[in-house]
Design a protein around this motif. Structure first.
Motif, PDB file in Angstrom:
ATOM      1  N   VAL A 141       3.716  28.686 -18.844  1.00 20.11           N
ATOM      2  CA  VAL A 141       2.386  28.799 -18.626  1.00 20.11           C
ATOM      3  C   VAL A 141       2.772  30.366 -19.751  1.00 20.11           C
ATOM      4  CG1 VAL A 141       1.706  27.754 -16.403  1.00 20.11           C
ATOM      5  CG2 VAL A 141       3.975  29.352 -16.208  1.00 20.11           C
ATOM      6  N   TRP A 142       1.847  30.535 -19.231  1.00 19.23           N
ATOM      7  CA  TRP A 142       1.547  32.007 -20.330  1.00 19.23           C
ATOM      8  C   TRP A 142       0.318  32.838 -19.853  1.00 19.23           C
ATOM      9  CZ3 TRP A 142      -2.177  34.090 -23.088  1.00 19.23           C
ATOM     10  CH2 TRP A 142      -1.362  35.740 -23.441  1.00 19.23           C
ATOM     11  N   ASN A 143       0.322  34.772 -19.580  1.00 19.76           N
ATOM     12  CA  ASN A 143      -0.338  35.252 -19.367  1.00 19.76           C
ATOM     13  C   ASN A 143      -0.050  36.238 -19.552  1.00 19.76           C
ATOM     14  OD1 ASN A 143      -2.965  35.036 -17.916  1.00 19.76           O
ATOM     15  ND2 ASN A 143      -2.178  36.851 -16.775  1.00 19.76           N
ATOM     16  N   ARG A 144      -1.037  37.609 -20.506  1.00 22.67           N
ATOM     17  CA  ARG A 144      -1.091  38.058 -21.133  1.00 22.67           C
ATOM     18  C   ARG A 144      -0.435  39.501 -19.768  1.00 22.67           C
ATOM     19  NH1 ARG A 144      -3.465  39.784 -25.256  1.00 22.67           N
ATOM     20  NH2 ARG A 144      -5.700  38.813 -24.855  1.00 22.67           N
ATOM     21  N   THR A 145      -1.348  39.054 -18.417  1.00 23.01           N
ATOM     22  CA  THR A 145       0.013  39.772 -17.487  1.00 23.01           C
ATOM     23  C   THR A 145       0.704  38.966 -17.215  1.00 23.01           C
ATOM     24  OG1 THR A 145      -1.690  41.416 -16.572  1.00 23.01           O
ATOM     25  CG2 THR A 145      -0.467  41.339 -15.518  1.00 23.01           C
ATOM     26  N   ALA A 146       2.580  39.285 -16.996  1.00 26.75           N
ATOM     27  CA  ALA A 146       2.780  38.155 -17.244  1.00 26.75           C
ATOM     28  C   ALA A 146       3.027  37.964 -15.765  1.00 26.75           C
ATOM     29  CB  ALA A 146       4.572  38.606 -17.603  1.00 26.75           C
ATOM     30  N   THR A 147       2.709  38.741 -14.451  1.00 31.28           N
ATOM     31  CA  THR A 147       3.467  38.733 -12.930  1.00 31.28           C
ATOM     32  C   THR A 147       1.753  37.457 -12.495  1.00 31.28           C
ATOM     33  OG1 THR A 147       2.091  40.522 -12.180  1.00 31.28           O
ATOM     34  CG2 THR A 147       4.269  41.342 -12.879  1.00 31.28           C
ATOM     35  N   ARG A 148       0.786  37.460 -13.364  1.00 36.14           N
ATOM     36  CA  ARG A 148       0.125  36.500 -13.088  1.00 36.14           C
ATOM     37  C   ARG A 148       0.474  35.257 -13.044  1.00 36.14           C
ATOM     38  NH1 ARG A 148      -5.668  38.358 -13.368  1.00 36.14           N
ATOM     39  NH2 ARG A 148      -6.367  37.132 -11.881  1.00 36.14           N
ATOM     40  N   THR A 149       1.962  34.773 -13.740  1.00 37.88           N
ATOM     41  CA  THR A 149       2.544  33.434 -13.274  1.00 37.88           C
ATOM     42  C   THR A 149       3.239  33.363 -12.568  1.00 37.88           C
ATOM     43  OG1 THR A 149       3.985  34.084 -14.567  1.00 37.88           O
ATOM     44  CG2 THR A 149       2.353  33.553 -15.771  1.00 37.88           C
ATOM     45  N   ALA A 150       3.264  33.917 -11.993  1.00 34.22           N
ATOM     46  CA  ALA A 150       3.918  34.080 -10.452  1.00 34.22           C
ATOM     47  C   ALA A 150       4.236  32.613  -9.649  1.00 34.22           C
ATOM     48  CB  ALA A 150       4.130  34.972  -9.765  1.00 34.22           C
ATOM     49  N   ALA A 151       2.990  32.676  -9.442  1.00 29.86           N
ATOM     50  CA  ALA A 151       2.217  31.576  -8.384  1.00 29.86           C
ATOM     51  C   ALA A 151       2.726  29.714  -9.414  1.00 29.86           C
ATOM     52  CB  ALA A 151       0.780  31.567  -7.822  1.00 29.86           C
ATOM     53  N   MET A 206       3.561  14.244 -19.073  1.00 30.59           N
ATOM     54  CA  MET A 206       3.366  14.864 -20.279  1.00 30.59           C
ATOM     55  C   MET A 206       4.050  16.271 -20.651  1.00 30.59           C
ATOM     56  SD  MET A 206      -0.858  14.732 -21.999  1.00 30.59           S
ATOM     57  CE  MET A 206      -0.624  12.562 -21.939  1.00 30.59           C
ATOM     58  N   ARG A 207       4.054  16.397 -21.745  1.00 29.41           N
ATOM     59  CA  ARG A 207       4.663  17.840 -22.106  1.00 29.41           C
ATOM     60  C   ARG A 207       3.326  18.738 -21.827  1.00 29.41           C
ATOM     61  NH1 ARG A 207       7.473  15.102 -25.022  1.00 29.41           N
ATOM     62  NH2 ARG A 207       6.557  16.417 -26.951  1.00 29.41           N
ATOM     63  N   THR A 208       2.863  20.262 -21.005  1.00 30.04           N
ATOM     64  CA  THR A 208       1.769  20.892 -21.632  1.00 30.04           C
ATOM     65  C   THR A 208       1.952  22.574 -21.472  1.00 30.04           C
ATOM     66  OG1 THR A 208       1.275  20.995 -18.749  1.00 30.04           O
ATOM     67  CG2 THR A 208       0.640  19.003 -20.166  1.00 30.04           C
ATOM     68  N   ALA A 209       1.268  22.614 -21.884  1.00 31.80           N
ATOM     69  CA  ALA A 209       1.308  24.426 -21.614  1.00 31.80           C
ATOM     70  C   ALA A 209      -0.147  25.261 -21.460  1.00 31.80           C
ATOM     71  CB  ALA A 209       1.404  25.338 -23.062  1.00 31.80           C
ATOM     72  N   TRP A 210      -0.362  26.190 -20.520  1.00 23.30           N
ATOM     73  CA  TRP A 210      -1.407  26.226 -19.809  1.00 23.30           C
ATOM     74  C   TRP A 210      -1.635  27.825 -20.139  1.00 23.30           C
ATOM     75  CZ3 TRP A 210      -4.675  23.129 -16.540  1.00 23.30           C
ATOM     76  CH2 TRP A 210      -6.050  24.238 -16.253  1.00 23.30           C
ATOM     77  N   LEU A 211      -2.436  28.346 -21.001  1.00 22.04           N
ATOM     78  CA  LEU A 211      -2.910  30.100 -21.077  1.00 22.04           C
ATOM     79  C   LEU A 211      -3.983  30.218 -20.787  1.00 22.04           C
ATOM     80  CD1 LEU A 211      -2.824  29.461 -24.889  1.00 22.04           C
ATOM     81  CD2 LEU A 211      -0.745  29.936 -23.605  1.00 22.04           C
ATOM     82  N   GLY A 212      -3.561  30.917 -19.776  1.00 17.12           N
ATOM     83  CA  GLY A 212      -4.668  32.053 -18.889  1.00 17.12           C
ATOM     84  C   GLY A 212      -4.417  31.148 -17.502  1.00 17.12           C
ATOM     85  N   THR A 213      -3.534  32.292 -16.067  1.00 16.29           N
ATOM     86  CA  THR A 213      -3.321  32.017 -15.119  1.00 16.29           C
ATOM     87  C   THR A 213      -4.300  32.761 -14.424  1.00 16.29           C
ATOM     88  OG1 THR A 213      -1.188  33.135 -15.403  1.00 16.29           O
ATOM     89  CG2 THR A 213      -0.945  30.713 -15.697  1.00 16.29           C
ATOM     90  N   GLY A 214      -4.658  33.033 -14.474  1.00 17.22           N
ATOM     91  CA  GLY A 214      -5.808  33.896 -13.515  1.00 17.22           C
ATOM     92  C   GLY A 214      -6.400  32.871 -12.415  1.00 17.22           C
ATOM     93  N   LEU A 215      -7.793  33.331 -11.732  1.00 15.68           N
ATOM     94  CA  LEU A 215      -8.223  33.215 -10.851  1.00 15.68           C
ATOM     95  C   LEU A 215      -8.508  31.865 -10.516  1.00 15.68           C
ATOM     96  CD1 LEU A 215     -10.483  35.976 -10.045  1.00 15.68           C
ATOM     97  CD2 LEU A 215      -8.183  35.718  -8.535  1.00 15.68           C
ATOM     98  N   MET A 216      -8.381  30.972 -11.795  1.00 10.35           N
ATOM     99  CA  MET A 216      -8.928  29.417 -11.952  1.00 10.35           C
ATOM    100  C   MET A 216      -7.814  28.678 -12.457  1.00 10.35           C
ATOM    101  SD  MET A 216     -11.396  28.599 -10.093  1.00 10.35           S
ATOM    102  CE  MET A 216     -11.836  26.395 -10.837  1.00 10.35           C
ATOM    103  N   GLY A 217      -6.955  28.962 -13.427  1.00 10.90           N
ATOM    104  CA  GLY A 217      -6.406  28.954 -14.314  1.00 10.90           C
ATOM    105  C   GLY A 217      -4.510  28.375 -13.241  1.00 10.90           C
TER     106      GLY A 217
END
Length: 289
Positions: free
Chosen positions: A28-38, A1-12
């Protein structure tokens, strides 16, 4: 399935990686882009905007800070994500009224909406053992249940939109209440010169013991609140949500207001980004000098 994930913080972040491990496409998208790295390192595609993340998705997951941020990301961007024909699964802790308003806005655009908050730690999220409980239409829940099962083995529908959001708030205020109570007990014991091991040994044999006390104790004793599992500022947000929900339901909020004030004092001292165990610094601060 094609999914989008908005918010890749501690739980995301660990939750998005669960989707990748199951073979789903994730943008994935996150306001602070570096937090999508993992998540990107695990195989996700990064998007520069929420609209770009949603563009190719069938299901859009949100795990953002609060209700206003979720609304802004989903509905108020320039350009705003196109939600028609897509299903939004809102998984953060937000007010029940905020969730119902989001549901109405998504449906008005021709999309579908399910709230599905979770209980559990970062480590539990990484292993797919979260408690997942949803609010929304039974048919939609049944369709999404296999997807939700990647986060926890037994997703549960608790009722219509708003019910799961309220239940999550009821659980999260327990975190604050238990933490404040344990911090007070530990502070009493330590200031009275009673051996902490003796206290804990008796506590473990009693009906009052909770496993969370064991996990928090090393932080309290070391006064070390780095690498938070749940930041104090987010606990304040959730206690305020609980206060508002309880007030709307006609409950006496005096105990909750006291706990809220203690947490707010910690945030005011600059401890908002620290683990919520930093509440101990307010209740039992170090002796001067």
């Amino acid at each position: 399935m094609r999914t989008a994930w908005l918010g890749t913080g501690l739980m995301g972040s660990p939750m998005a990686r669960r989707l990748l491990a199951a073979g789903h496409e994730v943008t994935v998208w996150n306001r602070t882009a570096t937090r999508t790295a993992a998540v990107v390192a695990a195989g996700a595609q990064a998007a520069a905007t929420p609209a770009a993340a949603v563009a190719s998705a069938e299901v859009v997951f949100t795990m953002l800070r609060d209700g206003p941020v979720t609304r802004a990301v989903l509905l108020d961007g320039t350009p705003a994500p196109v939600l028609a024909g897509r299903t939004v699964v809102q998984m953060a802790t937000i007010a029940s009224g905020e969730s119902r308003e989001l549901a109405a806005a998504v449906r008005a655009q021709g999309g579908e909406y399910l709230e599905a908050p979770v209980l559990g730690s970062i480590g539990v999220a990484a292993t797919g053992q979260l408690l997942v409980f949803a609010g929304g239409e039974p048919a939609l829940f049944a369709r999404l249940r296999p997807l939700l099962a990647h986060f926890g083995p037994e997703p549960l529908l608790v009722g219509p939109t708003g019910q799961a959001a309220t239940l999550k708030i009821a659980f999260n205020q327990l975190i604050a209440g238990m933490a404040a109570s344990f911090c007070h007990s530990l502070g009493i014991v330590r200031r009275a010169g009673i051996d902490v091991d003796l206290f804990m040994g008796l506590l473990r044999r009693s009906a009052f013991h909770n496993p969370s006390f064991e996990g928090r104790l090393p932080r309290y004793l070391a006064r070390d609140y780095a690498n938070p599992n749940f930041p104090l500022a987010l606990l304040l947000k959730d206690v305020e949500l609980a206060r508002d929900e309880a007030a709307a339901l006609g409950l006496d909020n005096r105990a909750l207001e006291g706990i809220r004030d203690l947490i707010a004092a910690g945030v005011a001292r600059g401890l908002g980004a620290a683990d919520y165990g930093a509440l101990y610094e307010v209740i039992d601060p170090p002796a001067a000098g």
